[in-house]
Design an enzyme around this catalytic site. Structure first.
Site, PDB file in Angstrom:
ATOM      1  CG  ASN A  48      80.869  53.763  65.274  1.00 33.43           C
ATOM      2  OD1 ASN A  48      80.840  54.644  66.064  1.00 33.43           O
ATOM      3  ND2 ASN A  48      82.657  53.386  64.691  1.00 33.43           N
ATOM      4  CG  HIS A 134      84.105  56.844  55.631  1.00 34.93           C
ATOM      5  ND1 HIS A 134      84.712  56.343  55.270  1.00 34.93           N
ATOM      6  CD2 HIS A 134      84.203  56.366  56.922  1.00 34.93           C
ATOM      7  CE1 HIS A 134      84.818  54.803  55.377  1.00 34.93           C
ATOM      8  NE2 HIS A 134      84.931  55.495  56.903  1.00 34.93           N
ATOM      9  CD  GLU A 181      80.271  60.403  56.862  1.00 35.22           C
ATOM     10  OE1 GLU A 181      80.036  60.924  57.447  1.00 35.22           O
ATOM     11  OE2 GLU A 181      81.001  60.166  56.397  1.00 35.22           O
ATOM     12  CB  SER A 185      81.358  59.291  60.875  1.00 33.04           C
ATOM     13  OG  SER A 185      82.443  59.927  60.031  1.00 33.04           O
ATOM     14  CG  ASP A 210      78.127  56.430  54.479  1.00 29.03           C
ATOM     15  OD1 ASP A 210      77.816  54.906  55.209  1.00 29.03           O
ATOM     16  OD2 ASP A 210      79.270  56.050  54.611  1.00 29.03           O
ATOM     17  CG  HIS A 213      78.321  57.393  61.615  1.00 35.78           C
ATOM     18  ND1 HIS A 213      78.780  56.108  63.030  1.00 35.78           N
ATOM     19  CD2 HIS A 213      79.222  57.250  60.790  1.00 35.78           C
ATOM     20  CE1 HIS A 213      79.582  56.354  62.744  1.00 35.78           C
ATOM     21  NE2 HIS A 213      80.164  56.360  61.256  1.00 35.78           N
ATOM     22  CE  LYS A 244      80.459  52.815  61.362  1.00 41.66           C
ATOM     23  NZ  LYS A 244      81.674  53.013  59.749  1.00 41.66           N
TER      24      LYS A 244
HETATM   25  C1  LIG Z   1      82.411  53.223  59.421  1.00 39.49           C
HETATM   26  C2  LIG Z   1      82.314  53.381  57.870  1.00 39.49           C
HETATM   27  C3  LIG Z   1      81.801  53.304  56.736  1.00 39.49           C
HETATM   28  C4  LIG Z   1      82.711  51.253  56.679  1.00 39.49           C
HETATM   29  O1  LIG Z   1      81.715  51.156  57.176  1.00 39.49           O
HETATM   30  P1  LIG Z   1      82.682  49.280  57.032  1.00 39.49           P
HETATM   31  O2  LIG Z   1      81.247  48.164  57.365  1.00 39.49           O
HETATM   32  O3  LIG Z   1      82.739  49.415  58.949  1.00 39.49           O
HETATM   33  O4  LIG Z   1      83.357  49.026  56.489  1.00 39.49           O
HETATM   34  C5  LIG Z   1      81.409  53.660  56.170  1.00 39.49           C
HETATM   35  N1  LIG Z   1      81.026  54.984  56.019  1.00 39.49           N
HETATM   36  C6  LIG Z   1      80.754  55.953  56.923  1.00 39.49           C
HETATM   37  C7  LIG Z   1      80.566  57.326  57.554  1.00 39.49           C
HETATM   38  C8  LIG Z   1      81.609  55.036  58.034  1.00 39.49           C
HETATM   39  O5  LIG Z   1      81.042  56.012  59.430  1.00 39.49           O
END
Ligand SMILES: *Cc1c(COP(=O)(O)O)cnc(C)c1O
Length: 417
Positions: A48, A134, A181, A185, A210, A213, A244
């Site tokens: 990522n 997620h 999101e 993801s 969220d 990505h 990411k």
């Molecule tokens: C990776 C991810 C997270 C968590 O983030 P980290 O910093 O890796 O703990 C949260 N939400 C989504 C959609 C993700 O892909």
């Protein structure tokens, strides 16, 4: 010893029988275009690290300086010993970057989601999530004790249906939080944020998005998809990760001063966890600066060029701009076999299985990075075509959104059951 290991052994056996067993793979190189694992070198289509910042000199330099000046560890939680300069710099950078009143950083995106949701929501409240959100969001909602409802993936009409039903049943009790999101993801598709904002305002609900990505990749200031769609100011809780596209580690919540002050007082992963190492905060700040720079814009352009090239070469039907391109296989074992076939030819493409996606919607999850070359993408496309794995050319290619999902549909999924 009791029968502890026997019982665990049975559980592991069951996972193997279901093709859901996972094991660790060891890597002996920095995260980047190529990964060294044992004697094999793999072309990395699994990460990522979309802009190739995890191994970028500017971020590493910032981390090294922070280590020299502030040490390797943080020693205690921030409310106990105080916050070091790299942390205040990170939160200032985040506030400016996202254009919000305030920001709070966490040890991970997972912790940010848990901290925020549990702090904001309690038993009498209602949380409505997109079916594909997620695990950190689902886990946090369960922990909060609130009623959890699910709407069909990216389906605004279904969300309205859930809101309507909830409103008649629960008139006057508690708050409603909608969570999605922005770029999903495991599917790489985009949430209809404008429509979601209209709806949540009509129903007096709150919205949490969220942007794990999307941060660093979309919008005039690379703030995320909400900025690109012009709705960031209408989102109460803007969440993302620093790990990411930003290339470092940690998570964040951005929003109003009141939101951040409440989190400082109530977010349990913030209060009860040792502060992230200063180097992580310093690297994240450097990552934020990088994505806002001319060099950052070049990386972003290169990423989208690679994404377009791959789409053209293997014939993805939808033409959305996304670094995440799933090839849905369905069967778990077949997905693993396909990933192994790709690995044998020098490509790291992960097979994603339950519980990351629904049973029977296992997939190869291809991710692109600005560090890939045009030749890398050509080689990958050629191999996918040869192995019959490209969409419309063989075994794969079901559209991801046609698949079932990790969560059951809206009816009946509730904590008070
Ligand atoms: C990776 C991810 C997270 C968590 O983030 P980290 O910093 O890796 O703990 C949260 N939400 C989504 C959609 C993700 O892909």
């Amino acid at each position: 010893m009791s029968n502890f290991n026997e019982i665990l052994g049975e559980r592991l056996k069951k996972l193997r029988a279901q093709d859901l067993y996972r094991e660790l793979r060891w890597i002996d190189s920095p995260p980047g275009r190529l990964l060294q694992t044992g004697t094999q070198i793999l072309l990395n289509f699994a990460s990522n690290d979309y802009l190739g910042l995890a191994n970028e000199p500017a971020l590493k330099e910032a981390a090294k300086k922070a280590v020299e000046r502030y040490g390797a560890g943080a020693g205690a939680s921030r409310l106990i010993t105080g916050s070091v300069t790299p942390q205040s710099e990170l939160e200032e950078a985040l506030t400016q970057f996202k254009g919000t009143e305030a920001a709070l950083s966490f040890g991970s995106g997972y912790a940010a989601a848990q901290g925020a949701i549990v702090a904001l929501i309690s038993k009498q409240d209602l949380v409505i999530v997109d079916r594909l959100v997620h695990a950190c969001i689902v886990d946090a909602t369960r922990l909060s004790g609130a009623t959890l409802r699910v709407f069909a993936h990216n389906d605004v009409a279904d969300l309205e249906h859930v809101l309507e039903k909830a409103q008649t049943k629960r008139a006057g009790t508690g708050n409603t939080l909608i969570i999605t999101e922005s770029v999903f993801s495991m599917d790489g598709d985009h949430a209809p944020l404008r429509e979601l904002v209209l709806l949540k305002e009509r129903y007096g609900a709150w919205l949490m998005v969220d942007e794990a990505h999307a941060t660093g990749l979309y919008g005039p200031h690379r703030r995320g998809l909400a900025e690109e769609l012009g709705v960031a100011d209408h989102i109460e809780v803007q969440m993302g990760t620093l790990s990411k596209a930003l290339g470092a580690a940690g998570g964040y919540i951005c929003g109003s001063r009141a939101l951040v002050d409440l989190l400082i007082n109530r977010a349990r992963p913030f209060i009860f966890s040792t502060a992230p190492v200063p180097a992580a905060a310093a690297a994240a700040t450097a990552g934020i600066r990088f994505v806002q720079s001319v060099a950052g814009e070049e990386r972003r352009k290169r990423l989208w060029t690679r994404a377009r090239e791959l789409s053209q070469l293997i014939g993805f039907s939808e033409d959305r701009l996304s670094a995440i391109r799933p090839l849905v296989v369905g069967d778990e074992r077949r997905a693993m076999e396909q990933a192994a076939a790709l690995r044998a030819r020098g490509f790291l493409v992960p097979a994603i299985r339950f519980p990351a996606v629904a049973h029977g919607s296992a997939r190869l999850r291809l991710t692109l990075s600005a560090s890939h070359t045009a030749e890398d993408v050509q080689l990958l496309a050629q191999t996918l075509l040869e192995l019959g794995l490209a969409p419309g050319h063989g075994q794969n290619g079901q559209s991801a959104s046609q698949c079932a999902s990790p969560l059951p549909v809206s009816e009946g999924l509730s904590n008070d059951a």
